[in-house]
Scaffold this active site. Sequence first.
Site, PDB file in Angstrom:
ATOM      1  N   GLY A  70       0.748  -1.045  -0.069  1.00  0.00           N
ATOM      2  CA  GLY A  70       0.007  -0.059   0.092  1.00  0.00           C
ATOM      3  C   GLY A  70       0.913   1.226   0.150  1.00  0.00           C
ATOM      4  O   GLY A  70       0.119   2.280  -0.069  1.00  0.00           O
ATOM      5  N   GLN A  71       2.150   1.121  -0.061  1.00  0.00           N
ATOM      6  CA  GLN A  71       2.557   2.541  -0.003  1.00  0.00           C
ATOM      7  C   GLN A  71       2.607   3.245  -1.142  1.00  0.00           C
ATOM      8  O   GLN A  71       2.595   2.655  -2.133  1.00  0.00           O
ATOM      9  CB  GLN A  71       4.357   2.115   0.352  1.00  0.00           C
ATOM     10  CG  GLN A  71       5.078   1.449  -0.852  1.00  0.00           C
ATOM     11  CD  GLN A  71       6.683   1.604  -0.618  1.00  0.00           C
ATOM     12  OE1 GLN A  71       7.211   0.786  -0.546  1.00  0.00           O
ATOM     13  NE2 GLN A  71       7.237   2.717  -0.110  1.00  0.00           N
ATOM     14  N   ARG A  72       2.832   4.445  -1.025  1.00  0.00           N
ATOM     15  CA  ARG A  72       2.429   5.675  -2.136  1.00  0.00           C
ATOM     16  C   ARG A  72       3.285   5.305  -3.238  1.00  0.00           C
ATOM     17  O   ARG A  72       2.737   5.027  -4.662  1.00  0.00           O
ATOM     18  CB  ARG A  72       2.708   6.740  -1.690  1.00  0.00           C
ATOM     19  CG  ARG A  72       2.189   7.855  -2.768  1.00  0.00           C
ATOM     20  CD  ARG A  72       2.581   9.405  -2.070  1.00  0.00           C
ATOM     21  NE  ARG A  72       1.908   9.752  -1.115  1.00  0.00           N
ATOM     22  CZ  ARG A  72       0.696  10.401  -1.184  1.00  0.00           C
ATOM     23  NH1 ARG A  72       0.021  10.420  -2.420  1.00  0.00           N
ATOM     24  NH2 ARG A  72      -0.031  10.706  -0.122  1.00  0.00           N
ATOM     25  N   ILE A  74       4.133   2.426  -4.761  1.00  0.00           N
ATOM     26  CA  ILE A  74       3.947   1.183  -5.373  1.00  0.00           C
ATOM     27  C   ILE A  74       2.396   1.311  -5.760  1.00  0.00           C
ATOM     28  O   ILE A  74       1.976   0.560  -6.550  1.00  0.00           O
ATOM     29  CB  ILE A  74       4.120  -0.094  -5.103  1.00  0.00           C
ATOM     30  CG1 ILE A  74       3.489  -0.409  -3.540  1.00  0.00           C
ATOM     31  CG2 ILE A  74       5.647  -0.023  -4.866  1.00  0.00           C
ATOM     32  CD1 ILE A  74       4.050  -1.785  -3.107  1.00  0.00           C
TER      33      ILE A  74
END
Lengths: 183, 313
Positions: A70-72, A74
């Site tokens: 969920g990191q920005r 990716i």
Amino acid sequence: MGLLSILRKFKTQPGKELRILLLGLDNAGKTTLLKNLASEDIAHITPTQGFNIKSVVSDDIKLNVWDIGGQRKIRPYWKNYFENTDVLIYVIDSSDKKRFEETGMELTELLEEEKLQGVPVMIFANKQDLVNAAKASEIAEGLQLLSIRDRAWQIQACSAVSGEGVKDGMDWISKNLKHSGKK
Amino acid sequence: MFNWDSVRRFAETVYIYVVRATFKWVLHVLTGRSEVERLLEAAVKSKNRATTVYGIENALLLSKSLALRQLPDSCPPEHVGSAVQLIVKSKAIDFGKRPSVSRPLALVVEQIVGYRRLIQLVEAARREKYDSIDGTHEAKLFQLWALLKPGVSLEKRITKQWQEIGFQGNDPATDFRGMGLLGLEQLVYLAHFEKAEAQMMLSLSHHPKLGFPFAIAGITMTSLSRELLNTGLLKNHFYNAVLGVPVLVDFHRVYCRIFSLFCAAWKRADPASVMEFNVVKEQFHQNLIAYLRKDNAKLDSACNISLIYDVST
């Protein structure tokens, strides 16, 4: 609960391969939810880079659950996983009020995606075990979920750590697949 | 109902016990030495210490004496002296004739019980959750920044600058998760004691195509190293590489080696994007396990990626 027992709920759809997509911001609890579904230990989880996938086959049905990081950085890759999605599960950290706006924007963008058109969405208001967690009803209001009219949707309070509420959410998913009339 | 499977298992156990006992007795008669003595003498000649330490560990675990069977799991490293006396007594080693055996045996027992102690130390560090209220935790986090980005100051505590060293968002606190303080300790160790290597890995992590989030990759490597330790797969390494009781720093060194080898494996795999991370990691994990099962396994500076990926050679 386990994925196998979830599969039994889908028995009315023999010969089917179901694809469930798990999305949400980093630290929302997607991998913990996936592990909970697979009845695996949740004590040693690390941030997801790329994706995790769990599959179970029973009788004539195959259930694939895709858990995407969920990191920005990716999030632009999320779209590579939209194709043929039967159900979208969107996970929200109910205790992270500072990021409600960010998670609301990501969800809105997802619901506008052509490849996800009409796909039922289950929103898990996760981390209800934390004292500062917002109620599911507050989140529904804040994210203006009531304005979703183009698909079946539901918000479910849950704790992926304790498992509370997860079964209710999966019940809703199995029922709404039946009514969706997809082949 | 009659259970053939348990009958077969029982027969196998009896068979192994009888064969083992007979074999040991024959050797004892021929050489005039006990099993432990023979293993210790072999250690002097052998290159791979792990074989000897494993052999003595197994001899203890399969011993007829309950006290010896329980020794590897119950003896704290501080009590190795009395453990050695116990082994000497039960195995009837005459130190009068062979005084050279006492110290080597103590070192071996320290390795065996030390590995188990190391698992406990690692678990204690892992179980301590990262806490932003705790000043020592915060200081360690700032130390990591200073070590990895010398000369660059942090604008504030919550900032997207953290993403430059590979945390997911603006606050690293949530990224430690299941690895707790252990994940941070190991990143700091790498950045502090393997400066050049850490900078090379950090620079690879910024590569336009081969880039990956450095810090959370490090936390994933902590998780991998811990799993290898807990499942006993690091025994060959520790038995070969660390004489006596291994300490936490010895485990941090293994972590540095594994993280660095992973970077080499990542380059070698030439992935299309970071989305392939877990696929490459799983392949690396399997290859690493195959390597660690070899009795000459040793994760030191001489261990390189071709040793891990070309296991057959």
